[in-house]
Design a protein around this motif. Structure first.
Motif, mmCIF file in Angstrom:
data_model
loop_
_atom_site.group_PDB
_atom_site.id
_atom_site.type_symbol
_atom_site.label_atom_id
_atom_site.label_comp_id
_atom_site.label_asym_id
_atom_site.label_seq_id
_atom_site.Cartn_x
_atom_site.Cartn_y
_atom_site.Cartn_z
ATOM 1 N N MET A 1 3.339 71.112 -39.580
ATOM 2 C CA MET A 1 4.532 71.290 -40.441
ATOM 3 C C MET A 1 5.630 71.164 -39.250
ATOM 4 O O MET A 1 5.581 71.889 -38.356
ATOM 5 N N THR A 2 6.809 70.446 -39.617
ATOM 6 C CA THR A 2 7.815 70.498 -38.553
ATOM 7 C C THR A 2 9.098 71.466 -39.136
ATOM 8 O O THR A 2 9.078 71.169 -40.532
ATOM 9 N N THR A 3 9.658 72.126 -38.259
ATOM 10 C CA THR A 3 11.255 72.544 -38.822
ATOM 11 C C THR A 3 12.044 71.771 -38.351
ATOM 12 O O THR A 3 12.115 71.337 -37.162
ATOM 13 N N TRP A 4 13.019 71.495 -39.289
ATOM 14 C CA TRP A 4 14.106 70.689 -39.153
ATOM 15 C C TRP A 4 15.542 71.652 -39.152
ATOM 16 O O TRP A 4 15.691 72.524 -40.176
ATOM 17 N N LEU A 5 16.100 71.535 -38.144
ATOM 18 C CA LEU A 5 17.537 72.359 -38.283
ATOM 19 C C LEU A 5 18.639 71.342 -38.580
ATOM 20 O O LEU A 5 18.697 70.415 -37.685
ATOM 21 N N LEU A 6 19.208 71.488 -39.444
ATOM 22 C CA LEU A 6 20.210 70.304 -40.020
ATOM 23 C C LEU A 6 21.497 71.051 -39.994
ATOM 24 O O LEU A 6 21.858 71.916 -40.625
ATOM 25 N N LEU A 7 22.263 70.324 -38.936
ATOM 26 C CA LEU A 7 23.693 70.794 -38.656
ATOM 27 C C LEU A 7 24.666 69.765 -39.496
ATOM 28 O O LEU A 7 24.586 68.618 -39.066
ATOM 29 N N PRO A 8 25.729 70.343 -40.253
ATOM 30 C CA PRO A 8 26.586 69.349 -40.820
ATOM 31 C C PRO A 8 27.870 69.076 -39.886
ATOM 32 O O PRO A 8 27.718 69.693 -38.708
ATOM 33 N N GLY A 9 28.723 68.267 -40.125
ATOM 34 C CA GLY A 9 29.810 67.796 -39.443
ATOM 35 C C GLY A 9 31.065 68.638 -39.703
ATOM 36 O O GLY A 9 30.767 70.134 -39.914
ATOM 37 N N ALA A 10 32.308 68.347 -39.438
ATOM 38 C CA ALA A 10 33.316 69.170 -39.148
ATOM 39 C C ALA A 10 33.278 70.168 -40.668
ATOM 40 O O ALA A 10 33.998 71.104 -40.454
ATOM 41 N N GLY A 11 33.164 69.705 -41.919
ATOM 42 C CA GLY A 11 33.317 70.665 -43.061
ATOM 43 C C GLY A 11 32.446 71.903 -42.920
ATOM 44 O O GLY A 11 32.636 72.756 -43.555
ATOM 45 N N GLY A 12 31.322 71.912 -42.340
ATOM 46 C CA GLY A 12 30.447 72.867 -41.917
ATOM 47 C C GLY A 12 29.600 73.315 -43.054
ATOM 48 O O GLY A 12 28.972 74.316 -42.904
ATOM 49 N N ALA A 13 29.483 72.517 -44.139
ATOM 50 C CA ALA A 13 28.769 72.867 -45.183
ATOM 51 C C ALA A 13 27.210 72.166 -45.282
ATOM 52 O O ALA A 13 26.941 71.155 -45.226
ATOM 53 N N VAL B 1 18.049 65.663 -48.216
ATOM 54 C CA VAL B 1 17.321 65.745 -47.274
ATOM 55 C C VAL B 1 16.222 66.737 -47.333
ATOM 56 O O VAL B 1 15.264 66.534 -46.902
ATOM 57 N N ILE B 2 16.891 67.952 -47.714
ATOM 58 C CA ILE B 2 15.799 69.206 -47.503
ATOM 59 C C ILE B 2 14.819 68.898 -48.509
ATOM 60 O O ILE B 2 13.727 69.381 -48.500
ATOM 61 N N GLU B 3 15.142 68.370 -49.913
ATOM 62 C CA GLU B 3 14.119 67.995 -50.900
ATOM 63 C C GLU B 3 12.938 66.982 -50.275
ATOM 64 O O GLU B 3 11.842 67.359 -50.517
ATOM 65 N N ILE B 4 13.559 66.073 -49.666
ATOM 66 C CA ILE B 4 12.329 65.044 -49.092
ATOM 67 C C ILE B 4 11.533 65.752 -48.165
ATOM 68 O O ILE B 4 10.420 65.424 -47.902
ATOM 69 N N LEU B 5 12.254 66.412 -47.127
ATOM 70 C CA LEU B 5 11.370 67.111 -45.979
ATOM 71 C C LEU B 5 10.453 68.165 -46.786
ATOM 72 O O LEU B 5 9.279 68.278 -46.335
ATOM 73 N N ALA B 6 10.849 69.057 -47.556
ATOM 74 C CA ALA B 6 10.148 69.890 -48.277
ATOM 75 C C ALA B 6 9.050 69.364 -49.134
ATOM 76 O O ALA B 6 7.803 69.957 -48.889
ATOM 77 N N ALA B 7 8.827 68.039 -49.650
ATOM 78 C CA ALA B 7 8.023 67.259 -50.377
ATOM 79 C C ALA B 7 6.915 66.970 -49.300
ATOM 80 O O ALA B 7 5.677 66.724 -49.688
ATOM 81 N N ARG B 8 7.413 66.732 -48.260
ATOM 82 C CA ARG B 8 6.480 66.254 -47.018
ATOM 83 C C ARG B 8 5.850 67.809 -46.634
ATOM 84 O O ARG B 8 4.753 67.338 -45.516
#
Length: 170
Positions: A1-13, A20-27
């Motif tokens: 299992m890989t842990t992905w830390l997903l960082l947004p741009g300027a809006g910060g959300a 992407v979370i759904e796709i990674l969770a399905a894997r």
């Protein structure tokens, strides 16, 4: 299992990453999308990195993904602790020690954006290089598509109804 830390741009959300979370969770991977304190004008990259590292907790060797301004945060997270890799998605890539404010000038962003707009023939689409700092002026000229779903695990889409170039929003 890989842990992905997903960082947004300027809006910060962190919501930006919901699909992407759904796709990674399905894997079978773990995905952590971080809400950064973009609403706080005093919070800079240092604070963004602190928030991201707190969200990561004690998980080891994450893949850190930074989108747009999130590239600065991703690099700072990787500077502070070991990571498997850094992935930059359409990101602002800082030179060593460069601030986001310096990046805008040093990268030639404004000149490149002006050239791209002119090459695409969009001068009449409301683009004013003197005032434009985002894609807002271009969005006004794009047809709007209707969203069929404006919800996600973290709430409604902040961009509901704002699909680009007539594409249907999923």
């Amino acid at each position: 299992m890989t842990t992905w830390l997903l960082l947004p741009g300027a809006g910060g959300a962190g919501w930006y990453w919901h699909r992407v979370i759904e796709i990674l969770a399905a894997r079978g991977d773990e995905a952590i999308a971080v809400d950064l304190p973009a609403e706080d004008p005093t919070a800079g990259i240092e604070r963004y990195a602190e928030v991201a590292l707190a969200a990561l907790g004690d998980r080891s060797d994450p893949v850190v993904v930074g989108q747009s301004l999130g590239g600065f945060t991703a690099v700072e997270v990787a500077r502070r602790r070991p990571v498997e890799r850094v992935v930059l998605v359409n990101a602002m890539i800082p030179a060593v020690g460069e601030t986001p404010g310096q990046w805008w000038t040093r990268s030639g962003h404004r000149e490149a954006k002006e050239a791209a707009v002119r090459a695409a023939g969009r001068e009449e689409a409301g683009f004013d290089p003197a005032t434009s700092s985002s894609t807002t002026s271009r969005r006004r000229s794009w047809p709007r598509a209707r969203r069929t779903s404006a919800t996600s695990p973290t709430g409604p889409s902040p961009t509901a109804g704002r699909c680009r170039r007539g594409r249907r929003c999923p």
